[in-house]
Design a protein around this motif. Structure first.
Motif, short mmCIF file in Angstrom:
data_model
loop_
_atom_site.label_atom_id
_atom_site.label_comp_id
_atom_site.label_asym_id
_atom_site.label_seq_id
_atom_site.Cartn_x
_atom_site.Cartn_y
_atom_site.Cartn_z
N TYR A 5 -3.33 4.63 -12.58
CA TYR A 5 -2.06 3.95 -12.38
C TYR A 5 -2.37 2.62 -11.71
N ILE A 6 -1.75 1.52 -12.16
CA ILE A 6 -1.98 0.19 -11.61
C ILE A 6 -0.65 -0.46 -11.25
N HIS A 7 -0.59 -1.01 -10.06
CA HIS A 7 0.60 -1.76 -9.61
C HIS A 7 0.13 -3.11 -9.08
N GLU A 8 0.79 -4.19 -9.50
CA GLU A 8 0.41 -5.53 -9.06
C GLU A 8 1.55 -6.19 -8.29
N THR A 9 1.19 -6.86 -7.21
CA THR A 9 2.14 -7.57 -6.36
C THR A 9 1.64 -8.99 -6.16
N ARG A 10 2.50 -9.97 -6.44
CA ARG A 10 2.14 -11.38 -6.23
C ARG A 10 2.84 -11.88 -4.96
N LEU A 11 2.04 -12.47 -4.07
CA LEU A 11 2.54 -12.92 -2.78
C LEU A 11 2.20 -14.40 -2.58
N PRO A 14 -1.83 -16.55 1.68
CA PRO A 14 -3.23 -16.59 1.26
C PRO A 14 -3.92 -15.23 1.41
N ARG A 15 -4.98 -15.05 0.65
CA ARG A 15 -5.67 -13.76 0.58
C ARG A 15 -6.16 -13.29 1.95
N GLU A 16 -6.72 -14.18 2.76
CA GLU A 16 -7.24 -13.77 4.07
C GLU A 16 -6.13 -13.20 4.94
N GLN A 17 -4.94 -13.79 4.88
CA GLN A 17 -3.82 -13.30 5.68
C GLN A 17 -3.36 -11.92 5.20
N VAL A 18 -3.29 -11.75 3.89
CA VAL A 18 -2.83 -10.48 3.33
C VAL A 18 -3.83 -9.37 3.62
N PHE A 19 -5.11 -9.68 3.47
CA PHE A 19 -6.13 -8.67 3.76
C PHE A 19 -6.12 -8.31 5.24
N ALA A 20 -5.96 -9.32 6.11
CA ALA A 20 -5.94 -9.06 7.55
C ALA A 20 -4.77 -8.14 7.91
N TRP A 21 -3.62 -8.32 7.25
CA TRP A 21 -2.48 -7.43 7.49
C TRP A 21 -2.88 -5.99 7.23
N HIS A 22 -3.61 -5.73 6.13
CA HIS A 22 -4.02 -4.37 5.78
C HIS A 22 -5.06 -3.81 6.73
N GLU A 23 -5.84 -4.68 7.37
CA GLU A 23 -6.87 -4.21 8.30
C GLU A 23 -6.30 -3.71 9.62
N ARG A 24 -5.12 -4.14 9.97
CA ARG A 24 -4.58 -3.85 11.29
C ARG A 24 -4.02 -2.43 11.36
N PRO A 25 -3.98 -1.86 12.58
CA PRO A 25 -3.64 -0.43 12.72
C PRO A 25 -2.24 -0.06 12.29
N THR A 112 -1.72 -14.70 -3.26
CA THR A 112 -2.55 -13.51 -3.42
C THR A 112 -1.97 -12.59 -4.47
N LEU A 113 -2.83 -12.05 -5.31
CA LEU A 113 -2.47 -10.95 -6.21
C LEU A 113 -3.08 -9.68 -5.62
N VAL A 114 -2.21 -8.74 -5.26
CA VAL A 114 -2.68 -7.44 -4.78
C VAL A 114 -2.59 -6.46 -5.93
N ARG A 115 -3.73 -5.86 -6.28
CA ARG A 115 -3.75 -4.89 -7.36
C ARG A 115 -4.11 -3.52 -6.78
N ASP A 116 -3.17 -2.59 -6.86
CA ASP A 116 -3.41 -1.22 -6.43
C ASP A 116 -3.82 -0.40 -7.65
N GLN A 117 -5.04 0.10 -7.64
CA GLN A 117 -5.57 0.90 -8.75
C GLN A 117 -5.77 2.33 -8.25
N VAL A 118 -4.98 3.25 -8.78
CA VAL A 118 -5.05 4.64 -8.36
C VAL A 118 -5.60 5.48 -9.50
N LEU A 153 5.53 -4.68 2.25
CA LEU A 153 4.50 -5.69 2.47
C LEU A 153 5.09 -7.09 2.39
N ARG A 154 5.91 -7.32 1.38
CA ARG A 154 6.50 -8.65 1.20
C ARG A 154 7.39 -9.02 2.40
N ALA A 155 8.25 -8.08 2.82
CA ALA A 155 9.16 -8.36 3.92
C ALA A 155 8.42 -8.52 5.25
N ASP A 156 7.40 -7.71 5.48
CA ASP A 156 6.64 -7.83 6.73
C ASP A 156 5.91 -9.17 6.82
#
Length: 470
Positions: A5-11, A14-25, A112-118, A153-156
């Motif tokens: 299953y693949i879901h794509e989100t366009r934000l 920038p990529r560094e900011q989006v990735f940093a959001w995911h790294e945080r607790p 950033t394009l976030v691609r969730d591949q499950v 993710l978009r709203a946060d």
């Protein structure tokens, strides 16, 4: 066999900011949906962020139990290449196989394009073609889950763009509650440092130990904190017996007085700048009918109004020390995992809901994410001060509330519930103040402070928190 299953989100971020959001607790609690169909309960936060080997423990709702029964799910993070991708997989749980690869790609416009591949196999391999049936059942659930995650993710990210000032250190009491959990997670994903006040716990990394019952809080533990947020208190969803009323009042007022005393003992140069304390629209009492209630409206009658007055009075003791004090007059918080909505969902799902107590009373509701967002906004806004009504801009009568939420579940709402039912459980006084009270609050002050609602109307809020669409 496995399915993908693949879901794509366009934000726009920038990529560094989006990735940093995911790294945080706070990322996992923010992305975990409150409805069934996938991992929807965080039991243990990741042990080491999203780095390889980090484990998180979650739960997956058993269908038909309305989120009351969960099966354990342990996820382990694997490959990791910041800011390009990271992976996690189920190492134990109810599915045959689950691996989630989070890919982050730069777009031409700097976003950033976030691609969730499950990759998923619903059942054990020996189940053979039954996995095809399982895949057909799971796909709609995955669509619900990832649509929810995209909205979160978009709203946060938009919230953090709006509040792009210095990163603060914020101490939160009531951090494990329905609202507190999400307030902490939202602040953490924005890069703020959150210290949780925990009863009986020893002060250490990320934790301030205190004991409100014994009046124990070391003022030194508050040194260097920028803002203190207090959201704790004994549940009011109970019979108002003399003993319970005493506990409800004491748990709020005594703990706030303790905080204020400790803050007064911190040297001025190290003292927090603000104290944000919960209150409730119960401040306005009962019997207000169709009256539009602003922060300047008089307090009303009843036990909860008395509690709120004393609670706010205790919080304002911090103003003597030059601190900014905010009272959050909370509306009815909506989430399928707690608050007003949780006990109603089984009846709604069964098509047995309808107007309660005649249905004419006004309900000033607010979605859990806007509740957390408003508290975080008031904590981060240096010019926010005094009482704030925190509810959605569009209150509804109880009859409309029942009809709208049941409609999102594609169920009727025609079975009236007389007040005799709640009275049998809660007693007459609690029913009058919790169920029959009419509160039509105005939130102009919150809007004027710059807060941007995620869900202004009830239908959009219900669709989001229940994972349903038209």
């Amino acid at each position: 066999m496995t399915h993908q299953y693949i879901h794509e989100t366009r934000l726009s971020q920038p990529r560094e900011q989006v990735f940093a959001w995911h790294e945080r607790p706070g990322a996992l609690p923010r992305l975990t949906p409150p409805f069934g169909g996938g991992p929807d309960q965080v039991r243990q936060a990741p042990s080491d962020g999203i780095e390889p080997g980090s484990e998180a423990k979650l739960g997956i709702s058993v269908p038909g139990t309305f989120g009351m029964v969960h099966l354990p799910w342990t996820a382990e993070h694997g490959e990791w290449d910041p800011p390009r991708y990271f992976t996690d997989r189920m190492v134990s749980g109810p599915l045959g196989e689950w691996e989630h690869r989070h890919v982050f790609e730069e777009t031409e416009n700097g976003g950033t394009l976030v691609r969730d591949q499950v990759t998923v196999r619903p059942l054990p391999e020996w189940a053979g073609k039954l996995n095809d049936l399982g895949e057909r059942v799971m796909t709609p659930q995955l669509e619900r889950i990832f649509a929810y995650r995209e909205r979160q993710l978009r709203a946060d990210l938009d919230f953090h763009d709006q509040h792009d000032g210095p990163r603060l250190t914020i101490a939160v009491a009531g951090s494990s509650g329905l609202v507190g959990t999400q307030v902490c997670a939202l602040l953490e994903t924005g890069g703020h440092t959150v210290l949780r006040l925990k009863r009986g716990g020893a002060t250490g990394e990320g934790v301030i130990g205190w004991d409100p019952d014994e009046g124990v809080l070391n003022p030194h533990d508050l040194e260097g904190v920028d803002v203190v947020v207090h959201l704790g208190g004994e549940s009011i969803a109970t019979r108002f017996t003399p003993a319970k009323k005493h506990e409800i009042m004491r748990s709020r007022v005594d703990s706030t007085n303790l905080l204020v005393r400790a803050l007064g003992q911190v040297s001025a140069e190290k003292r927090p700048r603000a104290l944000v304390v919960a209150s409730a629209i119960g401040y306005y009492g009962t019997g207000r009918g169709d009256e539009i209630l602003t922060e300047d409206s008089a307090s009303g009658d009843g036990f909860l109004a008395e509690v709120c007055r004393e609670w706010e009075r205790a919080a304002h003791g911090a103003a003597v020390y030059g601190m900014r004090v905010v009272n959050v007059r909370t509306g009815l918080v909506l989430s399928p995992t707690g608050g007003l909505l949780k006990p109603q969902l089984p009846l709604m799902e069964a098509g047995l809901s309808g107007p309660m107590g005649g249905g004419k009373q006004w309900q000033s509701w607010i979605g859990l994410d806007d509740m957390a967002g408003a508290v975080a906004h008031l904590a981060l806004s240096d010019d926010a001060e005094g009482p704030f009504n925190v509810a959605a801009p569009e209150p509804v009568r109880q009859k409309e509330f029942a009809k709208t939420v049941a409609g999102v579940l594609h169920r009727p709402a025609v079975v009236p519930t007389p007040l005799a039912g709640p009275k049998a459980v809660l007693g007459a006084q609690a029913t009058e103040e919790l169920v029959a009270a009419s509160h039509r609050v105005d939130v102009g002050k919150l809007l004027a402070s710059g807060y941007r609602f995620r869900n202004e109307d009830l239908r959009s809020c219900a669709e989001h928190i229940l994972g349903r669409t038209r």
